[in-house]
Design an enzyme around this catalytic site. Sequence first.
Site, PDB file in Angstrom:
ATOM      1  N   GLY A  25       3.514   0.297 -11.373  1.00  0.00           N
ATOM      2  CA  GLY A  25       3.581   0.124 -12.815  1.00  0.00           C
ATOM      3  C   GLY A  25       3.689  -1.343 -13.217  1.00  0.00           C
ATOM      4  N   ALA A  58       7.350   1.521 -11.498  1.00  0.00           N
ATOM      5  CA  ALA A  58       8.161   2.448 -12.295  1.00  0.00           C
ATOM      6  C   ALA A  58       9.498   2.631 -11.575  1.00  0.00           C
ATOM      7  CB  ALA A  58       7.425   3.770 -12.400  1.00  0.00           C
ATOM      8  N   GLU A  68       0.262  -2.469 -13.289  1.00  0.00           N
ATOM      9  CA  GLU A  68      -0.378  -1.847 -14.462  1.00  0.00           C
ATOM     10  C   GLU A  68       0.008  -2.582 -15.751  1.00  0.00           C
ATOM     11  OE1 GLU A  68       0.965   2.182 -13.341  1.00  0.00           O
ATOM     12  OE2 GLU A  68      -1.149   2.737 -13.514  1.00  0.00           O
ATOM     13  N   GLU A 105       1.289   3.523  -5.083  1.00  0.00           N
ATOM     14  CA  GLU A 105       1.692   4.872  -5.511  1.00  0.00           C
ATOM     15  C   GLU A 105       1.397   5.946  -4.471  1.00  0.00           C
ATOM     16  OE1 GLU A 105       0.505   2.597  -7.497  1.00  0.00           O
ATOM     17  OE2 GLU A 105       1.425   2.708  -9.475  1.00  0.00           O
TER      18      GLU A 105
END
Length: 693
Positions: free
Chosen positions: A101, A62, A104, A124
Amino acid sequence: MTTVTLHRSDALGVITLDNPPVNALSREVRAGLLARLQEALADDGIKTLVISCAGRTFVAGADIREFDLPLQEPHLPEVLGAVEASPKPVIAALHGTVLGGGLELALACHHRIAVTGTTFALPEVSLGLIPGAGGTQRLPRLVGAPLALDMIVGGARLDAGAALAAGLIDGLGQGEPLALAQTFMHEHPRLERRPTGERHLAPFDLEAFEAQARVLLRKLPGQEAPVQALEALRGAWQLPLSEAMQRERDLFVARRESAQARALRHVFFAERALAGRNRALAKAAPPVELQQVAVIGAGLMGSGIALCLANAGIRTILIDTQAQALERGRATIDSYFSGALAKGRLTAEQASARAALIRCAIDLAAVAEVDLVIEAVFEDLAVKQEVFRQLDRLARPGAILATNTSYLDIDAIAAVTGRPEAVIGMHFFSPAQVMRLLEVVRIRTVAPAVLATAVQLGERLGKTTVAVGNCHGFVGNRLLAVREREATLLVEEGAAPEQVDRVLRDFGFAMGPFELRDLAGIDIAWRNRQGRGEALSAAERACDLIEQLHAAGRLGQKSGAGYYRYEPGQRQGQADPAVAELLAAHRQRRSIIPRSHSDKEILERCLFVMINEAAWLLEEGIVKQAADIDLVWLHGYGFPRYRGGLLYYADDRGLAHIVSTLEGWSDALTERGTEICPRLRQLAAEGRRFLDA
Ligand code: 3H9
């Protein structure tokens, strides 16, 4: 410029994300991905989709810069939900670092192929977060709960081979990611959708899982994110998928705003900003190319520095004029490489190639061959000056002479040479091959190219390299000295060393000031105090616990006793009644009536005097950026990373509170030979922060 494009080639729709430098999933990228996905799904000619990235890596996570902003649509879980729900098969074509992310996104695709050399992780927790877009639910369904635990809670990184073996990816090969995806399709002409969320979790031993979780959490004391990541992961077998996804999301959103996550973001960007400034330094004054380096002194420090150099592929001569010391240095080096080999950290070829980069020499004249000399001899000004006189005579003109002193005045060392522009400090931390910090100490006379060379070398060695000015103890040890002084005064007033140590450990340090002193050696502190002479304030001189311990032969861990007592072979000290007696007698002699101290007072006294000293370091120009002080203590002295660093902590506590507390101690501060720094007062008065100034 950020773009997300859809390119059609026969029945294949290729969505390419391009958001330099690391393809972070910013709002624009998320929106672009969703829009291109919808276009591809509406195009009847497209039967299969590939998601890949331009540039050096697939998505590395992210966009961390957005975490300080309100949440913005479209949210990543929705975008990834749409990818997974695609009625057409979706392949992730991966390269570089597939992180957070980014992983993911890959998990939400139906198939994953990767280029050799790709790495995978969910880092994370290192940002005080948990995966927030299905990572805790999809990963265990692909690789099983035990490995998912190591990755999600422990932050373990997988290389491509391990990812293939674990079932995280379906194919691996050399070449361009897109070409690999095409080959994969040709090999699987009936490629189908295979949503990860619909897979079943493989059975596993829950008891062993929980035991492993406890081991991981014990290694991460004080950190909230790993505990919550574990809670989210357990949803994979405790809850239906949709509820587990919601729990993960709720935990993620709460963590995003948490104090620890904010602090860790500060550290993330401070580290990158430092690296950027170091790169700029090298651009402004091109560094000297280093073909060969010499290290003087084959003690633990010198051998450790030689190891750092060899590990970075630099030819090194380790010089010691004492044959025995040189032999011990060679033995240290050999045992390091055989250990690395035994632990599988190096292959036999790597270990022998690196060991061969280090040559030992007994004659100082060997420095004639090198471009840089790093001196690591006994910490004594006269000794170092004598070595520098000889180095100046023997080294070729233009060669750089660096000292690894941890306290001494480098101007005074440079002054004995005929090349003060080529003298610099390179303060490594022990053990040098392990510790991440390097203080590069610039003196007034240093040439910019010499500074740039030392800084660039630090970066090449993989160190957090902070350029600082010359003063007693530079940045790190000057702050350490005021903390130690305060801790010792607390003990003189009545606190027990164990209490002071516990308070600082509870704050998040791996060890307290007295445990650290015992590890580093009472004799080192004693020598340092002798060297400071008149520079010590009356209060510091009178509080002579170091002299008393030294006189009693209590030199710390190495002699089995210091502030604590150590059983043979034990590194964990025990409170010692003999020290309590020594302290009681000392207080009586000085007519001090012992009093008790709250934990709060202990913590504030130890940290606030450091914050004041840090303000002086900025005021005197020893360090230019407040964040650099944070990095020095984070990487060299075990300041807890999740608290952001000393000055981040100060800003968070509020400078007005710190100044008013310090004012309450102002007489005592004067006695210690220090004052409240005007810069600190001014920042507090103006309601400003160190890190914004
Ligand atoms: C996450 O993904 C949460 C999700 O689970 C849930 C969402 C709902 N964002 O390190 P470098 C910048 S959390 C923004 O020098 P390298 C960095 O600031 C995220 N910017 O290069 C620097 O900028 P500048 C999980 C980022 O080659 C430039 O890129 N992901 C981001 O040594 C180059 O960085 C991570 O924790 C980012 N995510 O290393 C990965 N990443 O040039 C964090 C980098 O202006 N990143 N930048 O100073 C890394 O570990 C390393 O940057 C990486 C590249 C290995 C990718």
